[in-house]
Scaffold this active site. Structure first.
Site, short mmCIF file in Angstrom:
data_model
loop_
_atom_site.label_atom_id
_atom_site.label_comp_id
_atom_site.label_asym_id
_atom_site.label_seq_id
_atom_site.Cartn_x
_atom_site.Cartn_y
_atom_site.Cartn_z
N MET A 27 0.73 -1.30 0.09
CA MET A 27 0.01 -0.01 -0.11
C MET A 27 0.87 1.25 0.11
SD MET A 27 -3.51 -0.88 1.84
CE MET A 27 -2.87 -0.55 3.69
N HIS A 31 9.06 0.89 3.19
CA HIS A 31 10.20 1.08 4.17
C HIS A 31 11.08 -0.23 4.00
CE1 HIS A 31 7.87 -2.27 6.27
NE2 HIS A 31 6.89 -1.18 6.24
N HIS A 34 9.52 -3.73 3.26
CA HIS A 34 9.09 -3.92 1.73
C HIS A 34 10.10 -4.19 0.92
CE1 HIS A 34 5.76 -1.07 3.21
NE2 HIS A 34 5.08 -2.11 2.83
N GLN A 58 -10.38 -2.25 3.15
CA GLN A 58 -9.77 -2.89 4.00
C GLN A 58 -9.72 -2.00 5.15
OE1 GLN A 58 -6.09 -3.92 2.14
NE2 GLN A 58 -4.99 -3.54 4.13
N LYS A 146 4.92 -9.68 10.07
CA LYS A 146 4.29 -8.96 11.10
C LYS A 146 2.90 -8.83 10.95
CE LYS A 146 3.96 -4.34 10.13
NZ LYS A 146 2.27 -4.31 10.68
N SER A 183 4.40 1.37 7.81
CA SER A 183 4.09 2.57 7.18
C SER A 183 3.32 3.26 8.23
CB SER A 183 3.17 2.22 5.92
OG SER A 183 3.77 1.36 4.97
N ARG A 184 2.50 2.58 9.07
CA ARG A 184 1.95 3.58 10.27
C ARG A 184 2.82 4.36 11.10
NH1 ARG A 184 -3.54 2.42 10.70
NH2 ARG A 184 -4.21 0.50 9.25
#
Length: 280
Positions: A27, A31, A34, A58, A146, A183-184
């Site tokens: 998405m 980082h 990925h 989602q 994760k 990403s969060r």
């Protein structure tokens, strides 16, 4: 590296691409986690495809979808450095065509944990992944553990729907202080970022109890909860000691085998992490 935005462009790009194809769905806001997936796909595959698509189906909260970090130019540069051959960056209407009226309904593996906390989330994940698997037609697709439950849901879906793409789980990539890369994390304030490694410390405390031979799952949960309780910035969603295959909560840990997982909010950002113990 070729960037394509439509189904037709993707098919044309892959028509003569060397096989096998490895696929990394994302998405965006990429980082090092990925990057590790893209690099792993490059080892196994002759052609590497990365998708960048923030999937609205989602997200339970519109605000969460809107706040998800985005920077396509940055992500494309990361993909190129990592060795991607094709990046599929479609619009919402290209993935969910006009009049779209189909969804994948996930089963029991999607019910607890994230499924209970985020109703409909895994139906949205499974639906978009089924579409992407069909469009890319890769031999293998790579996902970080994760999101352990997500990997299990997608593996079940691919098996049940006879999708030929093999789902390859890859280990979580962490910051030096143990925080799982996500990403969060970009939405955390400096204070929140300093607090966030408490999730990993809590998991390690629970894993230590299991490895010491503690069988009572409640004791393991309490050990994780106690560590989380030392961080006032963390609001706990759930703490789990579950069977790694079914994700059902355990009363007793048998053969020191369990999935420890948790979710908590810090700075209003929902973070998840897990630790697998024993032969999982």
């Amino acid at each position: 590296m070729q960037v394509v935005r439509t189904r037709a462009e993707l098919r044309a790009a892959l028509a003569a691409a060397p096989r096998p194809v490895g696929f990394v769905p994302t998405m965006g806001w990429l980082h090092a986690g990925h990057v590790s997936l893209v690099e792993r796909a490059g080892v196994d595959s002759s052609t590497v495809v990365v998708s960048i698509f923030v999937n609205p189906r989602q997200f339970g909260e519109t605000s969460d979808f809107e706040q998800y970090p985005r920077n396509e130019a940055r992500d494309l540069a990361v993909c190129e450095r990592a060795g991607a051959d094709v990046v599929f960056a479609p619009s919402v209407d290209e993935v969910y065509v006009p009049g779209f009226d189909t969804r994948v309904s996930t089963g029991a593996i999607a019910g607890p944990l994230e499924g209970a906390a985020r109703p409909g989330h895994f139906d949205g994940v499974a639906t978009v992944v089924a579409i992407l698997f069909s469009l890319v037609g890769a031999e293998r697709a790579y996902f970080g553990v994760k999101d352990y439950q997500q990997v299990q849901v997608i593996r079940r879906m691919a098996l049940d729907l006879a999708l030929p793409t093999e789902v390859v789980p890859c280990e979580t990539v962490r910051e030096p202080d143990g925080l799982a890369m996500s990403s969060r994390n970009a939405r955390l304030t400096p204070t929140g970022r300093a607090a966030a490694p408490v999730l990993h410390r809590a998991l390690r405390a629970g894993a230590d109890r299991v490895r010491e031979g503690i069988r009572d799952a409640a004791v393991v949960r309490d050990a994780m909860q106690a560590v989380l309780g030392t961080e006032p910035a963390a609001t706990v969603d759930y703490v789990s000691v579950a069977d790694p295959d079914t994700l059902r909560e355990l009363d007793a840990v048998v053969d020191r085998r369990a999935l420890l997982s948790l979710a908590a909010r810090i700075d209003g950002v929902r973070l998840i992490d897990n630790e697998r113990v024993g032969r999982t």
